[in-house]
Design a protein around this motif. Structure first.
Motif, PDB file in Angstrom:
ATOM      1  N   HIS A   1       5.412  24.191  86.512  1.00 33.66           N
ATOM      2  CA  HIS A   1       3.980  24.129  86.193  1.00 33.66           C
ATOM      3  C   HIS A   1       3.333  22.986  86.962  1.00 33.66           C
ATOM      4  N   GLY A   2       2.135  23.246  87.478  1.00 33.62           N
ATOM      5  CA  GLY A   2       1.364  22.215  88.154  1.00 33.62           C
ATOM      6  C   GLY A   2       0.760  21.258  87.148  1.00 33.62           C
TER       7      GLY A   2
ATOM      8  N   SER B   1      10.183  21.765  85.792  1.00 30.80           N
ATOM      9  CA  SER B   1       9.673  21.011  86.929  1.00 30.80           C
ATOM     10  C   SER B   1       8.154  21.010  86.864  1.00 30.80           C
ATOM     11  N   GLU B   2       7.577  19.858  86.537  1.00 29.51           N
ATOM     12  CA  GLU B   2       6.122  19.715  86.525  1.00 29.51           C
ATOM     13  C   GLU B   2       5.705  19.045  87.834  1.00 29.51           C
ATOM     14  N   VAL B   3       4.895  19.728  88.610  1.00 31.17           N
ATOM     15  CA  VAL B   3       4.596  19.311  89.978  1.00 31.17           C
ATOM     16  C   VAL B   3       3.415  18.352  89.979  1.00 31.17           C
TER      17      VAL B   3
ATOM     18  N   HIS C   1      -3.338  25.312  89.857  1.00 31.88           N
ATOM     19  CA  HIS C   1      -2.962  26.664  89.445  1.00 31.88           C
ATOM     20  C   HIS C   1      -2.550  27.530  90.639  1.00 31.88           C
ATOM     21  N   ALA C   2      -3.108  27.275  91.791  1.00 31.06           N
ATOM     22  CA  ALA C   2      -2.786  28.076  92.968  1.00 31.06           C
ATOM     23  C   ALA C   2      -1.332  27.877  93.371  1.00 31.06           C
ATOM     24  N   LEU C   3      -0.634  28.963  93.658  1.00 35.69           N
ATOM     25  CA  LEU C   3       0.781  28.892  94.022  1.00 35.69           C
ATOM     26  C   LEU C   3       1.018  27.973  95.209  1.00 35.69           C
ATOM     27  N   GLY C   4       0.103  27.977  96.176  1.00 37.54           N
ATOM     28  CA  GLY C   4       0.279  27.178  97.381  1.00 37.54           C
ATOM     29  C   GLY C   4       0.310  25.685  97.147  1.00 37.54           C
ATOM     30  N   THR C   5      -0.102  25.219  95.956  1.00 36.78           N
ATOM     31  CA  THR C   5      -0.098  23.780  95.667  1.00 36.78           C
ATOM     32  C   THR C   5       1.218  23.305  95.063  1.00 36.78           C
ATOM     33  N   LEU C   6       2.154  24.226  94.841  1.00 37.46           N
ATOM     34  CA  LEU C   6       3.385  23.880  94.125  1.00 37.46           C
ATOM     35  C   LEU C   6       4.577  23.651  95.042  1.00 37.46           C
ATOM     36  N   ASP C   7       4.392  23.870  96.343  1.00 40.38           N
ATOM     37  CA  ASP C   7       5.439  23.578  97.327  1.00 40.38           C
ATOM     38  C   ASP C   7       6.717  24.359  97.060  1.00 40.38           C
ATOM     39  N   LEU C   8       6.548  25.655  96.717  1.00 39.86           N
ATOM     40  CA  LEU C   8       7.696  26.505  96.423  1.00 39.86           C
ATOM     41  C   LEU C   8       7.998  27.499  97.532  1.00 39.86           C
ATOM     42  N   GLU C   9       7.191  27.528  98.573  1.00 43.77           N
ATOM     43  CA  GLU C   9       7.324  28.589  99.570  1.00 43.77           C
ATOM     44  C   GLU C   9       7.984  28.138 100.857  1.00 43.77           C
ATOM     45  N   ARG C  10       7.907  26.859 101.176  1.00 44.93           N
ATOM     46  CA  ARG C  10       8.492  26.378 102.428  1.00 44.93           C
ATOM     47  C   ARG C  10       9.992  26.176 102.247  1.00 44.93           C
TER      48      ARG C  10
ATOM     49  N   PRO D   1      11.839  20.180  99.210  1.00 46.22           N
ATOM     50  CA  PRO D   1      12.822  19.854  98.161  1.00 46.22           C
ATOM     51  C   PRO D   1      12.720  20.787  96.959  1.00 46.22           C
ATOM     52  N   ARG D   2      11.498  21.166  96.570  1.00 44.84           N
ATOM     53  CA  ARG D   2      11.347  22.010  95.377  1.00 44.84           C
ATOM     54  C   ARG D   2      11.866  23.421  95.644  1.00 44.84           C
ATOM     55  N   PHE D   3      11.635  23.939  96.829  1.00 43.98           N
ATOM     56  CA  PHE D   3      12.188  25.244  97.197  1.00 43.98           C
ATOM     57  C   PHE D   3      13.707  25.193  97.155  1.00 43.98           C
TER      58      PHE D   3
END
Length: 349
Positions: A162-163, A192-194, A199-208, A212-214
């Protein structure tokens, strides 16, 4: 449904990841953002697109509290919607490994992930809700009926993201759910609270792939397998749509109650069951767990003898119905939870 199957990987170990989008999204638009994760995990990516839901209560639960969203497509909580249909398709058509199936959801899809995981926890090896909540009703106060289902999640590994700056679905909802699960003793739970995440997925650093979060999420999901041949089951249900867990099923639920069952396979020919909030219980017997012949079944302290006669036709039918090896059965028997004897051998449904 948009589908992505990684190439050049071990097809015998191919898993499935059911990915659920948020309000206004679609399967095809979300799929590319998780392809790197699918390749790393060797899972087929299944991204259905939500449809309009007829039941008003489900629209409120899943799509938010504002009137302009009530008619928007959203995920249904009843279990007959696209997420479980996607899982069935993956198992029967793609021949994915039945014990390597997981569900991930974003926003409204995360609400669906929480709720599907609570209701159908035995179908998945892991669940990952991202910027979600158990119910949007919790903006007004604790949703006691939904939270009663949290106990169902104890056998299922969960990675909750969650952001910290999410203003659309506040992170306190997930914090409270995670805290509740920890109080219950959940052993495979990560939160994991970012910091700075919105709310936007792109702010959570899960795609690259190099973030580290990916890497944390991918490492946590890697190697996840569902446990098979479960011999002890604890399950709660609010309605008949999710009344079954593995080889036991609650039946004739008491209206407005929270039905609960604790079933134990004591041996190949002995079962002990405790039931509340339901008038009957269904046993889905199969011969890798129970020995053909007389099976002693204790229900709420009353002893019954069930004659288990495996039927190949029933085995085949159960596969057509479920597509899941852990939901196969060779006989269905219905027992009263109130002290009567066996009611029947069970009509296929």
């Amino acid at each position: 449904m948009a589908v992505y199957v990684p190439s050049g990987t071990d097809s015998s170990q191919l898993g499935a990841l059911v990915l659920l989008h948020g309000v206004g999204g679609s399967g095809p638009s979300l799929l590319p953002r998780f392809q790197a994760l699918a390749r790393l995990l060797n899972v087929a990516l299944l991204c259905p697109t939500a449809r309009p839901v007829e039941k008003r209560s489900n629209r409120l639960d899943m799509a938010g509290l504002f009137g302009n969203r009530f008619d928007a497509p959203c995920w249904d909580l009843d279990g007959d919607d696209f997420p479980l249909a996607a899982l069935y398709w993956a198992r029967t058509t793609l021949n994915v490994h039945p014990d390597r199936c997981m569900v991930v959801g974003v926003s409204m899809g995360a609400l669906a992930t929480w709720n599907l995981a609570m209701r159908f926890w035995g179908r998945f090896c892991a669940a990952v809700p991202i910027n979600g909540a158990l119910s949007m009703w919790e903006a007004f106060g604790t949703d006691l009926r939904k939270r009663a289902l949290l106990r169902n999640l104890l056998p299922l590994p969960l990675f909750v993201v969650h952001g910290a700056e999410d203003t659309q679905i506040l992170p306190r909802f997930d914090r409270e759910s995670v805290a509740g699960l920890r109080e219950l003793g959940h052993g495979e739970l990560r939160y994991s609270e970012v910091a700075g995440g919105r709310h936007a997925l792109g702010t959570l650093d899960l795609e690259r792939g190099e973030s580290p979060r990916f890497r944390e999420l991918a490492g946590w999901l890697a190697g996840r397998h569902r446990s098979g041949a479960v011999t002890e089951i604890r399950h709660r249900a609010l309605d008949h749509g999710h009344a079954r867990a593995y080889w036991v099923e609650l039946d004739r639920l008491v209206p407005q109650s929270i039905a609960e069952v604790h079933a134990e396979r004591m041996s190949g020919d002995a079962i002990r069951i405790r039931v509340s909030g339901a008038q009957q219980v269904r046993l889905h017997l199969r011969s890798d767990l129970f020995a053909p012949g007389d099976v002693s079944v204790e229900v709420n302290g009353v002893l019954h003898t069930v004659e288990f006669r495996p039927e190949t036709s029933r085995l085949l039918q159960s596969y057509r119905e479920t597509g899941d090896p852990e939901l196969l059965d060779e006989q269905v028997t219905v027992l009263s939870a109130g002290g009567d004897g066996p009611l029947d051998r069970g009509e296929p449904r």
